[in-house]
Design a protein around this motif. Sequence first.
Motif, PDB file in Angstrom:
ATOM      1  N   SER A   1       0.834  -1.198   0.000  1.00 62.32           N
ATOM      2  CA  SER A   1       0.000   0.000   0.000  1.00 62.32           C
ATOM      3  C   SER A   1       0.869   1.249   0.000  1.00 62.32           C
ATOM      4  N   ARG A   2       0.312   2.333  -0.511  1.00 66.60           N
ATOM      5  CA  ARG A   2       0.988   3.618  -0.479  1.00 66.60           C
ATOM      6  C   ARG A   2       0.862   4.219   0.913  1.00 66.60           C
ATOM      7  N   GLY A   3       1.767   5.143   1.210  1.00 66.53           N
ATOM      8  CA  GLY A   3       1.627   5.871   2.463  1.00 66.53           C
ATOM      9  C   GLY A   3       0.413   6.788   2.430  1.00 66.53           C
ATOM     10  N   ALA A   4      -0.151   7.060   3.600  1.00 64.13           N
ATOM     11  CA  ALA A   4      -1.323   7.928   3.687  1.00 64.13           C
ATOM     12  C   ALA A   4      -0.970   9.355   3.272  1.00 64.13           C
ATOM     13  N   ASP A   5      -1.866   9.971   2.487  1.00 63.11           N
ATOM     14  CA  ASP A   5      -1.721  11.384   2.134  1.00 63.11           C
ATOM     15  C   ASP A   5      -3.109  11.965   1.923  1.00 63.11           C
TER      16      ASP A   5
END
Length: 498
Positions: A247-251
């Motif tokens: 998963s991508r980091g939260a933004d």
Amino acid sequence: MAGTGDWQETLGELARRRDHSRAMGGDERLAKHHGKGKLDARGRIDHLLDKGSFREFGSLVGGDIAADGIVAGAGLIDGRPVMVGAEDFTTLAGSIGPGGNAKRYRLAELALSDRIPLVMLLEGAGFRPSGEHYGRTPTDLLAQARCSGKVPTVSGLFGPSAGHGALVAPVCDWTIMTSQGAIFTAGPPVVKESTGEDISKEQLGGPDVALSSGVIHNLGSDDAAVLDDIRRYLSYFPSSAWSYPASRGADETTGPRSTPELLEIVPRGNRRVYDMRAVLDAVFDSPDWFEVQPKFGPAIICALAHLGGHPVAVVANQPRVLAGSIDADAADKAAHFITVADSFHLPIVFLADNPGMLPGSRSEKSGVLRSGARMFAAQTTATTIKLHVTLRKAYGFGSMVMSLLGFDNQSATYAYPGATMGAMSAAALSRASHAAEDVEARLRQAEVDASFRSAGHLGFDDLIHPEETRDALLDGLSRGIHRRQAAAEPVARTTITP
């Protein structure tokens, strides 16, 4: 005592042979190749991989034939290892000899044993004429087939690809070609000799043919665009079926948010057309989702996207094409896409808005029922997280292939209020049964009420406001992700695909 001078002659010979291999087809052939706006085999590898990460093997294979027509090795894409092979068209038209075949086999063998993706960059003439069979030399396609469903396999096509080499592409999970690409069982000279047909390579297997037939999935404008898309495609996938997608980091794009724009995008009336792509733009983390095979079976959109930072696969009906009816090509495309997504544990989001499978004599002659059964088998046996939304309608078998049924192992299944469903639309049923006008009116009202009745019997987990679409899917996905409490393993497939 021995010194470095003892090595000088031997290392000099190594350097000479390496230089010969790296020179590929020589300056003249390379200049001609570059003059067509193409990168050479080594240039393609350099563009594809993280800078300085390539480690070649088999550079001395082929002797006088530089690298035996294929550059092979390992490197990194976004810091993750991959195996990569690039056919060198400047060396005997990238044809395959015994040494090159062994390198191709080794590429697939290492990809599977090390559990990393396999990338093949194609531009070659197939097996090199030799007047003899290679006997029991292992063929690369056997090793590549063993990779299927275990590690991601992708191919890029940069010029003409014929015969055995061309088979690499359709055996891969995903293929992309440039505008200069062409793919065929045999090239124009062989076709002319065998059948008498005089045809150009573009007419035989150029982009228009390869994309419309479904042999190739995507098109890139040039070498660089194709290589960039290969990197992008792989970014959605884990390295193998023994791991989960990262998963991508939260933004600011990954969190919950309302989707009021869907009230404008999705018309309330079933007869009005809209573009499902706009729905994807609104629902997923950002509008730069990646569509797979857009030119084939366009009545269904297959795409890779992110939801809450998690890579997901999207299967969505497209009301702008055939009113969303599912034809044979769309079903075949979706079946393959679903199987690939499931193999690598990508959650699948189904967005349904279709009047059913495409009826009519042309559709029946194309085998729409067989293709629909293929899609149904793929989706109903999928073991990954499945999420479903019916936006306006889903009729008959068209609802089943889109994972509408509430007991089809979905993590979440939703519909908009007023969504219509059933064996067929009220209008179609009225015509089929020659219903009187008052009966037809009642049928239409029953159709409008269907979503509320279905929700009353838990036919869906819930009816949702269009503004809640993203958040409802995000909640379902976030909960479903918790099933990943054990190490990932390849999917065991026992279904015989129709």
